[in-house]
Design a protein around this motif. Structure first.
Motif, short mmCIF file in Angstrom:
data_model
loop_
_atom_site.label_atom_id
_atom_site.label_comp_id
_atom_site.label_asym_id
_atom_site.label_seq_id
_atom_site.Cartn_x
_atom_site.Cartn_y
_atom_site.Cartn_z
N THR A 368 -1.06 23.18 -0.44
CA THR A 368 -0.79 22.74 0.93
C THR A 368 -1.93 23.15 1.85
O THR A 368 -2.87 23.84 1.45
N ALA A 369 -1.82 22.75 3.13
CA ALA A 369 -2.86 23.09 4.10
C ALA A 369 -2.98 24.60 4.30
O ALA A 369 -4.06 25.11 4.59
N SER A 370 -1.89 25.32 4.12
CA SER A 370 -1.92 26.78 4.31
C SER A 370 -2.42 27.51 3.08
O SER A 370 -2.57 28.74 3.10
N GLY A 371 -2.66 26.80 1.99
CA GLY A 371 -3.11 27.43 0.76
C GLY A 371 -1.99 27.73 -0.21
O GLY A 371 -2.25 28.20 -1.34
N ALA A 372 -0.74 27.52 0.20
CA ALA A 372 0.39 27.76 -0.69
C ALA A 372 0.39 26.71 -1.80
O ALA A 372 -0.09 25.58 -1.62
N GLU A 373 0.94 27.09 -2.97
CA GLU A 373 0.98 26.18 -4.10
C GLU A 373 2.41 25.73 -4.36
O GLU A 373 3.35 26.52 -4.28
N LEU A 374 2.55 24.44 -4.65
CA LEU A 374 3.85 23.85 -4.90
C LEU A 374 3.87 23.28 -6.32
O LEU A 374 2.90 22.66 -6.76
N ASP A 375 4.99 23.47 -7.01
CA ASP A 375 5.21 22.78 -8.29
C ASP A 375 5.92 21.48 -7.98
O ASP A 375 6.99 21.47 -7.35
N VAL A 376 5.33 20.35 -8.40
CA VAL A 376 5.89 19.05 -8.05
C VAL A 376 5.96 18.15 -9.27
O VAL A 376 5.25 18.35 -10.26
N ILE A 377 6.86 17.18 -9.17
CA ILE A 377 6.88 16.05 -10.10
C ILE A 377 6.49 14.81 -9.30
O ILE A 377 7.09 14.51 -8.27
N GLU A 378 5.48 14.12 -9.79
CA GLU A 378 4.99 12.93 -9.10
C GLU A 378 5.37 11.68 -9.91
O GLU A 378 4.92 11.50 -11.04
N TYR A 379 6.26 10.87 -9.32
CA TYR A 379 6.65 9.61 -9.96
C TYR A 379 5.73 8.52 -9.41
O TYR A 379 5.60 8.37 -8.20
N THR A 380 5.11 7.80 -10.31
CA THR A 380 4.10 6.82 -9.89
C THR A 380 4.49 5.41 -10.31
O THR A 380 5.21 5.21 -11.30
N ARG A 381 4.00 4.47 -9.53
CA ARG A 381 4.17 3.05 -9.86
C ARG A 381 2.92 2.31 -9.41
O ARG A 381 2.43 2.55 -8.30
N ALA A 382 2.44 1.45 -10.29
CA ALA A 382 1.22 0.68 -9.98
C ALA A 382 1.54 -0.40 -8.96
O ALA A 382 2.51 -1.15 -9.12
N ILE A 383 0.75 -0.46 -7.89
CA ILE A 383 0.90 -1.49 -6.87
C ILE A 383 -0.49 -2.00 -6.52
O ILE A 383 -1.51 -1.49 -7.02
N THR A 384 -0.54 -2.98 -5.66
CA THR A 384 -1.82 -3.52 -5.19
C THR A 384 -1.86 -3.39 -3.68
O THR A 384 -0.92 -3.77 -2.98
N VAL A 385 -2.97 -2.85 -3.17
CA VAL A 385 -3.16 -2.69 -1.73
C VAL A 385 -4.49 -3.35 -1.38
O VAL A 385 -5.54 -2.91 -1.84
N GLY A 386 -4.42 -4.39 -0.58
CA GLY A 386 -5.64 -5.09 -0.19
C GLY A 386 -6.38 -5.66 -1.36
O GLY A 386 -7.61 -5.68 -1.36
N GLY A 387 -5.63 -6.09 -2.38
CA GLY A 387 -6.27 -6.68 -3.55
C GLY A 387 -6.83 -5.66 -4.50
O GLY A 387 -7.37 -6.02 -5.55
N GLN A 388 -6.72 -4.37 -4.19
CA GLN A 388 -7.25 -3.32 -5.05
C GLN A 388 -6.10 -2.59 -5.74
O GLN A 388 -5.05 -2.36 -5.15
N PRO A 389 -6.29 -2.22 -7.00
CA PRO A 389 -5.22 -1.49 -7.70
C PRO A 389 -5.01 -0.10 -7.06
O PRO A 389 -5.97 0.59 -6.71
N ALA A 390 -3.75 0.25 -6.88
CA ALA A 390 -3.42 1.53 -6.26
C ALA A 390 -2.18 2.11 -6.94
O ALA A 390 -1.55 1.47 -7.79
N THR A 391 -1.85 3.32 -6.54
CA THR A 391 -0.68 4.02 -7.11
C THR A 391 0.22 4.49 -5.98
O THR A 391 -0.25 5.15 -5.04
N LEU A 392 1.51 4.10 -6.06
CA LEU A 392 2.52 4.61 -5.14
C LEU A 392 3.13 5.85 -5.78
O LEU A 392 3.63 5.81 -6.90
#
Length: 841
Positions: A368-392
């Protein structure tokens, strides 16, 4: 049916409970057995067995097995023991076969399930040893419920070779479904599965061993219909079986991912689950978490992204630069929008490589901005933004969950108060250490530590003070140890230290001395200076013992020696300590069996008035004339009686005998009786005193109860109230061994004692020690100002007598006048003083 062994400790308790008792000592036929069965008809069976015993001979097999207990045949088995062969079931009823999980009614005992076999063997062994019926228990899981099964062995006589037993088995009525209660309290689906390998090219299948209601709802079938069935037999669960089978095949290509994704239709409804799998000893623990809400939010991202409470961001697929972020993510990471969009994924994950699950979720540690660390699970899905491949990305913060898991893991192995190891950790470590030491690799020392006077701190300042002291004590011990050593709190005020490595006895003794010194240092608590001590005992493995239990016993014997010989001491185990403990147990048994009226006797030491020179009365001192040992010192049997609780009965006898004897003396003579702190804890001491007075007719003013400060250290309020009751009756109360305790002055303010008895340690040195003389003078002066009488104990010389006379001590007691004498000797002393009233004057 699954059976669970009952612990040996529980069997030992059963053996103690099942002692024969005589309902009518004059008739052997009336003999019954106290067997803890809940079935009345089983008691009938026992009575029939007893009735069939003639002249001490076991009931005949033909009469009992084929006759009087025939009604129980369905629940019985006949077992024969032959020398050199395992026990064999000759025949068994259908109910017994069902409970024992055997298909045939004539089999070896060795084929029984472990717990049932053990319960049967234990019952047979105990019945065989005692030549009478014995009951054992085993736990069984019947229809998913934990049930307690009674296993009763009845020994029989038989004209055929071998030993014969009737074995009766029946589950008790009460059942417990603890696992079901626990796992059904969560909304998360939980299953326990047993993998079954497919035949040929057939895929793996899984048997459901246990399932909670939440998992059953997710899979569309009642929980009771799924237990012990295959996943493939339930339509919705079949896709879970395929997923798990695919996971098993993928393991050969790399490490298993911690969670999987599963989607299927159930009654027209789309189900989306996160599947967690943990494998232990070939079994799978599977958790099912409904993630449909998250999936729906992802599908509706355009309309719900900004206001979504779940942290979300969009990043460029190739560069990782953030393209968008919602308010929840900004709040989670502590950035404003502009600052966050200037970052890329590498800024969030500077020091960790994310792990990717089979369904694309990423397990990462974000900063985080304060330097603290977080354990996270990131669920991703492929999308397109402005014709470019991106990840939600949808972020689930699991930091608190991981911390909770880590905390649970910590508490499983550490004492929650002090942070040192707990008994579980200690047991595991000492077992491993003993095995290593016995193998000849690494000897080690075990040191047990018991805190002295800790209870006094708890009782006077409260448990918060005691807890503070325990925390500081554990920290002081820990600072003295090496990293390879282990300190654990075994419970209460007892600690254990495991010293790994080939330490010499001198090294261990040096460390023990440092621990004693460190613990003895005062500890500050809310303005109080708390001071305690410690007694230590040590044993060395494998020299003293080659098993963990035996080593603990050796160290405990050494600790017992330290506590017996004085506070703040240390001893190594010595072989003779075991013999001393056995001797102590024998003495305890003899004391429990003692006939007080024949073996106990009172001796009386005269109390002399220095003012008049006359006889003031006697102090009653109990003696034990053991038929085998002769006269046993009170220093041996009184502490033993206090530890075992027998002091209450002995004290009652002493009070009654002393009052009875004193009632026959001249009316101006008192009788002083010592009372133990243990007697006060029993709560019946005041009633004991009043009953003794009533039975003897002794005037209460002629009875003086002598107590030590230990009485007031424990439960002070209750004990002071009890003393007030005695004083209200008219009984005098004296404070014995005055000046040797911790807070004598405070007691004088809180209770009006009739007399202070100056400890003999001060009288012994009164002629040679200025300090002792000053203490005696101060006690006598204090008593005079408070209107309290004083008695000096242990007067043995004329010089001591003269010094006490000069200090105006009220009364004296000691060998200078007379040692303790029996009742006849006491009468002679009374006659002597009555004929000459100026013996000391």
């Amino acid at each position: 049916m699954m059976s669970i062994a009952v612990r040996v400790k529980e069997l030992d308790e059963l053996a103690r409970q099942q002692q024969p008792i005589e309902s009518n000592p004059s008739s052997q036929a009336d003999r019954v057995f106290r067997i803890d069965t809940e079935f009345e008809d089983v008691r009938l069976m026992l009575r029939r067995w007893q009735a069939a015993c003639i002249d001490g001979v076991l009931p005949p097999y033909e009469e009992l097995a084929l006759g009087s207990v025939g009604r129980f045949a369905d629940e019985l088995a006949v077992v024969r023991l032959s020398e050199g062969h395992a026990g064999f079931i000759l025949r068994a009823g259908s109910r017994f076969c069902s409970l024992a999980d055997i298909a045939e009614a004539s089999v070896s005992l060795s084929v029984l399930p472990f717990a049932v076999r053990r319960a049967v063997n234990d019952a047979i062994d105990l019945a065989r040893l005692a030549a009478r019926p014995y009951l054992t228990l085993c736990r069984s899981i019947i229809d998913g419920m934990v049930s307690t099964m009674e296993v009763l062995a009845l020994p029989l006589s038989c004209r055929w070779p071998g030993e014969y037993f009737l074995i009766f088995a029946r589950p008790r009525k009460s059942q417990v479904d603890l696992a079901r209660l626990l796992i059904n309290s969560t909304d998360e689906g939980i299953l326990a599965l047993s993998p079954l390998e497919g035949v040929g090219t057939a895929p793996r299948d899984y048997q459901v061993l246990s399932i909670n209601n939440a998992a059953a709802r997710m899979l569309g079938a009642p929980a009771e219909n799924m237990r012990l069935r295959l996943l493939s037999e339930v339509s919705a669960a079949e896709c879970l079986a395929r997923l798990l089978d695919q996971r098993s095949r993928n393991r050969s290509q790399g490490p298993a991912v911690p969670s999987l994704e599963l989607e299927y239709d159930l009654a027209g409804e789309a189900i989306s689950l996160q599947v967690g799998v943990v494998e232990t000893d070939g079994l799978l623990a599977v958790t099912l978490t409904d993630v449909r809400e998250i999936r729906n939010r992802e599908v509706l991202f355009r309309s719900l992204f900004d206001d979504n409470p779940v942290p979300m961001y969009v990043r460029h697929l190739a560069t990782g630069v953030f393209l968008n972020v919602n308010a929840a993510a900004l709040h989670l990471y502590g950035h404003d929008r502009a600052a966050f969009l200037a970052l890329d994924i590498r800024n969030l994950e500077p020091n960790s490589a994310a792990r990717v699950g089979s369904s694309g979720e990423r397990f990462a540690r974000h900063r985080t901005a304060s330097g603290a660390e977080l354990d996270v699970i990131e669920y991703t899905r492929a999308i397109t933004v402005g014709g470019q491949p991106a990840t939600l990305s949808t972020i689930v913060d699991v930091t608190e969950r991981k911390r909770a898991e880590e905390r649970i893991s910590f508490l499983a192995h550490h004492d929650p108060l002090t942070g040192v190891g707990n008994r579980t950790t200690f047991s595991q470590e000492i077992e491993e250490a003993v095995a290593t030491a016995v193998a000849g690799h690494q000897p080690f020392a075990l040191v047990l530590i018991d805190l002295d006077d800790f209870k006094a701190v708890n009782d006077t300042l409260g448990h918060a003070a005691g807890d503070s002291l325990l925390i500081e004590t554990a920290d002081r011990i820990r600072r003295l140890l090496r990293r390879t050593d282990l300190v654990a709190r075994l419970g209460g005020d007892e600690f254990a230290v495991l010293l790994r490595g080939a330490l010499s006895r001198d090294d261990v003794q040096l460390l023990a001395g440092r621990i004693i010194q460190a613990i003895a240092q005062p500890h500050g608590y809310e303005g109080h200076k708390l001071s305690i001590g410690a007694s230590l005992g040590a044993a060395i493995a494998p020299v003293d013992a080659r098993e963990a239990g035996t080593l603990l016993k050796c160290a405990d014997l050494a600790l017992y020696r330290s506590k017996r010989e004085g506070k703040g001491t240390f001893h190594f185990f010595e072989p003779e300590m075991d013999a001393e403990m056995r001797e102590r147990r024998e003495l305890e048994l003899e004391l429990r069996a003692a006939d007080f009226d024949r073996e106990l006797e009172l001796h009386y030491q005269p109390i002399i008035s220095l003012r008049s020179g006359g006889l003031r009365g006697f102090e009653a001192l109990v003696r034990w004339r053991n038929p085998r040992r002769g006269m046993v010192s009170p220093a041996e049997f009184i502490p033993l009686a206090e530890e075992t609780g027998m002091i209450d009965a002995i004290g009652r006898w002493v009070l009654e005998e002393a009052c009875r004897r004193a009632a026959a003396w001249p009316q101006d003579l008192i009788i002083a009786v010592n009372a133990s702190a243990v007697q006060f804890r029993q709560g019946r001491f005041a009633e004991t005193v009043t009953q003794a007075l009533a039975a003897s007719g002794l005037d209460p003013s002629r009875l003086e109860i002598e107590i030590t400060e230990s009485v007031l250290l424990a439960d002070t309020g209750a004990n002071l109230a009890l003393l007030e009751r005695l004083k209200d009756v008219g009984v005098r109360v004296a404070l014995d061994d005055f000046g040797t305790g911790y807070s004598s002055m405070s007691y004088l303010r809180r209770f009006p004692f009739s007399r202070l008895k100056i400890d003999r340690s001060f009288i012994r040195d009164i002629g040679s020690s200025r300090e002792s003389m000053a203490i005696v003078r101060a006690i006598i002066g204090l008593s005079a100002n408070l209107g309290i009488d004083t008695t000096a104990e242990g007067v043995e010389t004329g010089a001591q007598l003269e010094l006490l006379r000069q200090e105006r001590c009220g009364e004296i007691q000691g060998f200078l006048f007379s040692p303790p004498v029996d009742s006849v000797g006491a009468l002679r002393i009374i006659d002597s003083y009555r004929s000459d009233e100026s013996k000391v004057a």
